[in-house]
Design an enzyme around this catalytic site. Structure first.
Site, PDB file in Angstrom:
ATOM      1  N   LYS A 282     -11.029  52.332  -0.086  1.00  0.00           N
ATOM      2  CA  LYS A 282     -10.472  51.078  -0.105  1.00  0.00           C
ATOM      3  C   LYS A 282     -11.569  50.010  -0.030  1.00  0.00           C
ATOM      4  O   LYS A 282     -12.491  50.009   0.877  1.00  0.00           O
ATOM      5  CB  LYS A 282      -9.383  50.761   1.425  1.00  0.00           C
ATOM      6  CG  LYS A 282      -8.250  51.209   1.152  1.00  0.00           C
ATOM      7  CD  LYS A 282      -7.223  51.111   0.212  1.00  0.00           C
ATOM      8  CE  LYS A 282      -6.049  51.619   0.323  1.00  0.00           C
ATOM      9  NZ  LYS A 282      -4.718  51.318  -0.737  1.00  0.00           N
TER      10      LYS A 282
ATOM     11  N   LYS B 197       4.915  54.763  -6.668  1.00  0.00           N
ATOM     12  CA  LYS B 197       5.268  54.859  -5.331  1.00  0.00           C
ATOM     13  C   LYS B 197       6.847  54.910  -4.971  1.00  0.00           C
ATOM     14  O   LYS B 197       7.332  53.814  -5.325  1.00  0.00           O
ATOM     15  CB  LYS B 197       4.627  54.137  -4.215  1.00  0.00           C
ATOM     16  CG  LYS B 197       3.095  54.110  -4.243  1.00  0.00           C
ATOM     17  CD  LYS B 197       2.640  53.124  -3.299  1.00  0.00           C
ATOM     18  CE  LYS B 197       0.914  53.044  -3.140  1.00  0.00           C
ATOM     19  NZ  LYS B 197       0.515  51.747  -2.747  1.00  0.00           N
TER      20      LYS B 197
END
Ligand code: MN
Length: 354
Positions: free
Chosen positions: A163, A266
């Site tokens: 990230k 997702k």
């Protein structure tokens, strides 16, 4: 045999994380989910889980819970063999609660397949009984992230997701992690933090340093489809849409306008209904598939494991959220060995149900 839905129970659960997980949009130290128990008139139980994200999807936990509690009751008496009709109704009713869509749609399929002695994995196609996931390093100070990445490699993971939240930070931490972990392969996720030109700068510099970036994920603001395409046309690495992609309509536009190379599906953004549609749009358009997660427990991630392993079309699997949890659900539809996830059959799963 009994295929009619007799009862639907809703329960809220909170699981603590091993350590606070930070991305460009915020931080979390625990994960609260809504679990569904759907009981057919013969006693067969189907399970499901919603892991709502307020920061990513704008789903407020209490709203998702109330919606599931009240609206799911409209499905009492319905026959789960008509799952497609039920999925369409769920799409209409839970339009603004995609995590609830996933939980209820999966619970229906779980009960339907259980009644036949099968699993949703087999329902989706039974393609790969074993799949491989990456694991994610959240945003922290650079030295801690390098240590976290080394530990992840030590656990057996062959792909690491990193990230990042700015150009300078990315150009500092990603090469250091690559140096410390043998340049094994990295998914770099900005969670919308960069401007299009900044994203191109990050990609070009990491490429010139020889860093093995597999995917540059959601570099720019979710609504900036032109920006995604700008980055895609200039980046030496494949570009993925995550927050830009919720429904089949998003997928259609992203594919039509050639905005990205990779779709990160997702189930918490799409439910099973839109997830299945997005898969087919991606296959039609030659777009590579990735699957990710929010804050699911092992129960919740079983939904995505069954989907990805059953279909077998996914190149990148980022199904690590239960690995970041210090506490977990008792139920799971898989076992983990290093970075390998192997799906369990129906008999093994039933032993784990309360
Ligand atoms: Mn992402």
């Amino acid at each position: 045999m009994g295929f009619e839905i007799r009862r639907i129970e809703i329960e809220r659960k909170t699981y603590k994380l091993v350590k606070t997980f930070r991305i460009s949009l915020g931080a979390m130290s625990e994960s609260t989910v809504i679990q569904i128990r759907l009981i057919l008139n013969g006693g067969t139980v189907g399970l499901g889980e919603a892991s709502p994200s307020f920061k990513i999807s704008g789903e407020y936990l209490n709203s998702v819970e109330t919606a599931l509690r009240e609206l799911s009751q409209e499905f009492i008496g319905e026959d789960v063999r008509n799952y497609r009709v039920l999925f369409d109704r769920i799409d209409e009713m839970f339009r603004t609660f995609p995590s609830a869509k996933s939980a209820l749609q999966y619970a229906i399929l779980d009960a339907l397949t259980a009644e036949y002695g099968l699993t949703p994995f087999e329902f989706f196609g039974g393609a790969k009984r074993k799949i491989v996931s990456d694991k994610t390093v959240g945003i922290d100070d650079v030295n801690t992230m390098v240590e976290d990445a080394k530990n992840i490699k030590g656990e057996g993971f062959r792909t690491i997701k990193i990230k990042i939240d700015s150009v300078d930070f990315a150009l500092d931490v990603v090469p250091k992690i690559a140096d410390a972990t043998g340049n094994i392969g990295y998914i770099v996720d900005a969670n919308q933090a960069l401007k299009p030109k900044e994203a191109v700068e990050v990609a070009e510099k990491l490429h010139s340093l020889g860093v093995n970036v597999l995917v540059l994920e959601q570099p720019v603001f979710k609504h900036d489809y032109d920006g995604l395409r700008f980055v895609r046309e200039r980046s030496p690495f494949p570009v993925a849409a995550d927050e830009s992609l919720y429904t089949r309509y998003d997928a259609f536009k992203l594919a039509r306008d050639e905005c990205v190379d990779v779709f990160n599906i997702k189930l918490m953004k799409s439910g099973l209904s839109d997830g299945m549609a997005i898969v087919e749009i991606a296959r039609s358009a030659g777009i590579t598939l990735m699957i990710g997660c929010m804050g699911e427990s092992s129960l919740g991630i079983t939904q995505s494991i069954d989907f990805a392993a059953g279909l077998g079309y996914f190149t990148y699997l980022d199904l690590d959220c239960p690995f970041l949890h210090a506490e977990d659900s008792k139920y799971r539809g898989y076992i983990r060995d290093g970075d390998e996830l192997t799906v369990l059959d129906r008999e093994e799963r039933e032993k784990l149900k309360d």
